[in-house]
Design an enzyme around this catalytic site. Structure first.
Site, PDB file in Angstrom:
ATOM      1  N   LYS A 155       0.849  -1.193   0.000  1.00  0.00           N
ATOM      2  CA  LYS A 155       0.000   0.000   0.000  1.00  0.00           C
ATOM      3  C   LYS A 155       0.885   1.243   0.000  1.00  0.00           C
ATOM      4  O   LYS A 155       1.762   1.402   0.856  1.00  0.00           O
ATOM      5  CB  LYS A 155      -0.870  -0.041   1.260  1.00  0.00           C
ATOM      6  CG  LYS A 155      -2.184   0.683   1.168  1.00  0.00           C
ATOM      7  CD  LYS A 155      -3.016   0.334   2.403  1.00  0.00           C
ATOM      8  CE  LYS A 155      -4.273   1.155   2.478  1.00  0.00           C
ATOM      9  NZ  LYS A 155      -4.908   1.034   3.804  1.00  0.00           N
TER      10      LYS A 155
HETATM   11  O1  G3P Z   1      -7.779   2.012   5.604  1.00  0.00           O
HETATM   12  C1  G3P Z   1      -7.980   3.325   5.303  1.00  0.00           C
HETATM   13  C2  G3P Z   1      -9.354   3.895   5.610  1.00  0.00           C
HETATM   14  O2  G3P Z   1     -10.349   2.935   5.522  1.00  0.00           O
HETATM   15  C3  G3P Z   1      -9.413   4.741   6.831  1.00  0.00           C
HETATM   16  O3  G3P Z   1     -10.700   5.009   7.294  1.00  0.00           O
HETATM   17  O4  G3P Z   1     -12.262   5.802   9.042  1.00  0.00           O
HETATM   18  O5  G3P Z   1      -9.803   6.343   9.214  1.00  0.00           O
HETATM   19  O6  G3P Z   1     -11.219   7.447   7.507  1.00  0.00           O
HETATM   20  P1  G3P Z   1     -11.006   6.223   8.306  1.00  0.00           P
END
Ligand code: G3P
Length: 215
Positions: free
Chosen positions: A83
């Protein structure tokens, strides 16, 4: 639509895997920090549970550092997907790692041109963050629709992985617009299989049967 779980918590991954519908896992440095465990060690543990793609993010932000970390992460298991961030350095690393045969997931995608360029560089997955766009008063789903249209116009094979999902309606909308994958927190995966009418209906079926036949 494929379903990934967005967590670095091994218990959550095992529980989602046991449901029989889990296609992959995404992790990121914040999720690993929450677990307080060595990143490489946790990735190896996850790859023992899940056969599908497991996204492993680099910490470095420069091209050389990303290449080194990406190659190291790729050695952990065959199903590791490296990633990388949607930056110019990330794009370069994406191209080079993809040319070497390593699958990549380009993360922190917030606009359609980032998605177009990473597809040209051979990304396996692109991760538009829909919840974080909603958070700043933009429509996260609009980005998914734009990327879908661009990829379909030109036949790009990069898969759209909707990330930063906050609730079940995000997942419904992703499925309706033809998103390839959604990576979903464990709490939302559990919500996806719940409905109060299912619970009350089941309770009534069982109660009616017991009333008639005992037991
Ligand atoms: O894995 C990355 C993403 O899904 C992060 O989500 O909730 O931290 O915006 P969030």
């Amino acid at each position: 639509m494929e379903l990934y779980i967005d967590t670095a918590n091994l218990d959550e991954i095992k529980q989602a895997h046991d449901m029989g519908v889990l296609d992959g896992v995404t992790t990121n440095p914040s999720l690993i920090a929450k677990e307080g465990i060595d990143y490489a060690k946790r990735l190896a543990e996850i790859c023992e549970v899940v056969d599908g793609p497991v996204s492993a993010e680099v910490i470095a932000t420069d091209y050389k550092g990303m290449m080194k970390e990406g190659r190291d992460r790729a050695k952990i298991a065959d199903n590791i997907v490296v990633k990388l961030p949607c930056t110019v350095d990330g794009l370069r690393a994406c191209k080079e790692l993809s040319d070497e045969g390593t699958r990549t997931n380009l993360t922190l995608c917030f606009q359609p041109l980032q998605a177009m360029l990473v597809a040209k560089a051979g990304a396996f997955l692109v991760s538009p963050f829909i919840g974080r766009l909603d958070d700043i008063g933009e429509e996260g789903m609009a980005l998914i629709r734009q990327i879908r249209a661009i990829y379909d116009n030109y036949g790009f094979e990069t898969m759209i992985l909707a990330a930063s999902i906050r609730h079940p309606m995000h997942v419904v909308e992703c499925a309706l617009v033809g998103c390839d994958v959604a990576t979903v927190p464990f709490k939302v995966i559990q919500q996806m299989m719940n409905h109060p009418l299912t619970d009350s209906g089941l309770a009534k079926f069982v109660a009616d049967y017991k009333k008639a036949f005992g037991g």
